[in-house]
Design a protein around this motif. Structure first.
Motif, PDB file in Angstrom:
ATOM      1  N   ALA A 165      60.066  28.772  91.672  1.00  0.00           N
ATOM      2  CA  ALA A 165      59.706  30.061  91.075  1.00  0.00           C
ATOM      3  C   ALA A 165      60.171  31.205  91.966  1.00  0.00           C
ATOM      4  CB  ALA A 165      58.196  30.138  90.863  1.00  0.00           C
ATOM      5  N   SER A 166      60.529  32.321  91.343  1.00  0.00           N
ATOM      6  CA  SER A 166      60.976  33.494  92.093  1.00  0.00           C
ATOM      7  C   SER A 166      60.301  34.735  91.541  1.00  0.00           C
ATOM      8  CB  SER A 166      62.502  33.641  91.997  1.00  0.00           C
ATOM      9  OG  SER A 166      62.897  33.798  90.641  1.00  0.00           O
ATOM     10  N   GLY A 167      60.406  35.842  92.294  1.00  0.00           N
ATOM     11  CA  GLY A 167      59.785  37.080  91.853  1.00  0.00           C
ATOM     12  C   GLY A 167      58.269  36.943  91.801  1.00  0.00           C
ATOM     13  N   PRO A 168      57.607  37.664  90.900  1.00  0.00           N
ATOM     14  CA  PRO A 168      56.143  37.583  90.799  1.00  0.00           C
ATOM     15  C   PRO A 168      55.629  36.168  90.550  1.00  0.00           C
ATOM     16  CG  PRO A 168      56.942  39.497  89.602  1.00  0.00           C
ATOM     17  CD  PRO A 168      58.160  38.718  90.019  1.00  0.00           C
ATOM     18  N   SER A 169      56.428  35.343  89.868  1.00  0.00           N
ATOM     19  CA  SER A 169      55.997  33.967  89.580  1.00  0.00           C
ATOM     20  C   SER A 169      55.874  33.120  90.835  1.00  0.00           C
ATOM     21  CB  SER A 169      56.978  33.300  88.606  1.00  0.00           C
ATOM     22  OG  SER A 169      56.986  33.967  87.366  1.00  0.00           O
ATOM     23  N   SER A 170      56.480  33.581  91.946  1.00  0.00           N
ATOM     24  CA  SER A 170      56.344  32.854  93.207  1.00  0.00           C
ATOM     25  C   SER A 170      55.058  33.237  93.935  1.00  0.00           C
ATOM     26  CB  SER A 170      57.547  33.144  94.117  1.00  0.00           C
ATOM     27  OG  SER A 170      57.549  34.506  94.531  1.00  0.00           O
ATOM     28  N   MET A 171      54.375  34.256  93.426  1.00  0.00           N
ATOM     29  CA  MET A 171      53.149  34.741  94.061  1.00  0.00           C
ATOM     30  C   MET A 171      51.898  34.428  93.240  1.00  0.00           C
ATOM     31  SD  MET A 171      53.845  36.187  96.972  1.00  0.00           S
ATOM     32  CE  MET A 171      52.447  37.268  97.258  1.00  0.00           C
ATOM     33  N   VAL A 172      52.019  34.479  91.926  1.00  0.00           N
ATOM     34  CA  VAL A 172      50.878  34.193  91.050  1.00  0.00           C
ATOM     35  C   VAL A 172      51.299  33.158  90.011  1.00  0.00           C
ATOM     36  CG1 VAL A 172      49.684  36.384  91.370  1.00  0.00           C
ATOM     37  CG2 VAL A 172      51.465  36.218  89.645  1.00  0.00           C
ATOM     38  N   TRP A 204      47.251  24.629  85.737  1.00  0.00           N
ATOM     39  CA  TRP A 204      47.881  25.906  85.392  1.00  0.00           C
ATOM     40  C   TRP A 204      47.692  26.965  86.481  1.00  0.00           C
ATOM     41  CZ3 TRP A 204      44.078  29.607  84.891  1.00  0.00           C
ATOM     42  CH2 TRP A 204      42.803  29.176  84.505  1.00  0.00           C
ATOM     43  N   LEU A 205      47.000  26.601  87.556  1.00  0.00           N
ATOM     44  CA  LEU A 205      46.881  27.486  88.714  1.00  0.00           C
ATOM     45  C   LEU A 205      47.724  26.956  89.874  1.00  0.00           C
ATOM     46  CD1 LEU A 205      43.093  28.490  88.715  1.00  0.00           C
ATOM     47  CD2 LEU A 205      45.069  29.927  88.163  1.00  0.00           C
ATOM     48  N   LYS A 206      48.915  26.490  89.551  1.00  0.00           N
ATOM     49  CA  LYS A 206      49.845  26.008  90.565  1.00  0.00           C
ATOM     50  C   LYS A 206      51.169  26.756  90.422  1.00  0.00           C
ATOM     51  CE  LYS A 206      47.929  21.310  90.823  1.00  0.00           C
ATOM     52  NZ  LYS A 206      48.189  19.866  90.571  1.00  0.00           N
ATOM     53  N   ILE A 207      51.720  27.182  91.555  1.00  0.00           N
ATOM     54  CA  ILE A 207      53.029  27.839  91.550  1.00  0.00           C
ATOM     55  C   ILE A 207      54.099  26.799  91.227  1.00  0.00           C
ATOM     56  CG2 ILE A 207      54.726  29.093  92.928  1.00  0.00           C
ATOM     57  CD1 ILE A 207      52.297  30.769  92.365  1.00  0.00           C
ATOM     58  N   ARG A 208      54.946  27.104  90.269  1.00  0.00           N
ATOM     59  CA  ARG A 208      56.001  26.169  89.886  1.00  0.00           C
ATOM     60  C   ARG A 208      57.078  26.087  90.967  1.00  0.00           C
ATOM     61  NH1 ARG A 208      55.546  29.373  85.492  1.00  0.00           N
ATOM     62  NH2 ARG A 208      57.620  30.242  85.869  1.00  0.00           N
ATOM     63  N   ALA A 209      57.608  24.900  91.168  1.00  0.00           N
ATOM     64  CA  ALA A 209      58.689  24.711  92.139  1.00  0.00           C
ATOM     65  C   ALA A 209      59.897  25.551  91.729  1.00  0.00           C
ATOM     66  CB  ALA A 209      59.071  23.236  92.213  1.00  0.00           C
TER      67      ALA A 209
END
Length: 217
Positions: free
Chosen positions: A153-160, A146-151
């Motif tokens: 992802a955009s916006g804040p989800s691409s950073m955290v 759960w500490l992995k960036i999803r493929a």
């Protein structure tokens, strides 16, 4: 006859009061067990601050107040967050000058060039338990799902990888080094979002600018 009926009634009333008393005792014991469990669900890092190694005594529930990729410099993170916050006004250099185009953060390489092998992101989490105790946690030794960036992802989800304000449970026997929790995939559970922490990009930009001694542009 009246006396016999009176005693029957009295015994029935006493039985009712006895049942009520027993219920209160059970309720008190249950409340006490909940209070003890709640007391165990806290973590004071100061108790471990001078210990090179220790283990968490019980499961503890935390809110994730902040999460940061420590494998990336603060300066790089700042410009990435600025690009997310205002993609058409992202600065092009590292002197704070404005530009009409966003930062180029990657380029295509030719077949003759050898790209760098990307390193695993390492996360530093600022946690707070139910009683307001704050501490740090790292995934230094293991990669956690759960500490992995999803493929994609955009916006804040691409950073955290998870929203700020999410809840996690760190389980007993988790390694503690000088008050800092070292997360392991089998000893922590992600429970999902809980608190609304407000605009994420603005929060990160403010924290990073303060750290770097920079003013907002």
């Amino acid at each position: 006859m009246m006396t016999s009926s009176y005693y029957v009634l009295l015994k029935a009333v006493m039985r009712v009061f006895s049942d009520i008393e027993r219920s209160f005792i059970v309720f008190y014991q249950f409340s006490l067990s909940l209070a003890n469990a709640y007391a165990c669900m806290s973590y004071d890092p100061q108790a471990y601050a001078t210990k090179a190694e220790a283990q968490l005594a019980s499961d503890v529930e935390f809110h994730v107040m902040f999460i940061e990729d420590i494998s990336t410099s603060s300066l790089t993170q700042l410009y990435q967050w600025r690009q997310i916050n205002q993609p058409n006004h992202a600065p092009v250099d590292r002197l704070g000058a404005a530009a009409s185009r966003p930062i180029v953060d990657h380029v295509n390489v030719t077949e003759d060039e050898q790209p760098e092998i990307p390193t695993r992101r390492q996360w530093k989490l600022t946690l707070q338990d139910r009683q307001g105790h704050a501490c740090f946690a790292y995934d230094r030794y293991q990669s956690i799902d759960w500490l992995k960036i999803r493929a994609g992802a955009s916006g804040p989800s691409s950073m955290v990888p998870i929203p700020l304000g999410s809840r996690i449970v760190v389980k007993a026997t988790t390694l503690i080094e000088f008050g800092v929790l070292q997360l392991e995939k089998t000893k922590c559970t992600y429970l999902g979002p809980d608190k609304d922490m407000g605009p994420v990009a603005d929060r990160y930009i403010s924290v990073l600018e303060h750290r770097l001694g920079m003013s907002s542009s």
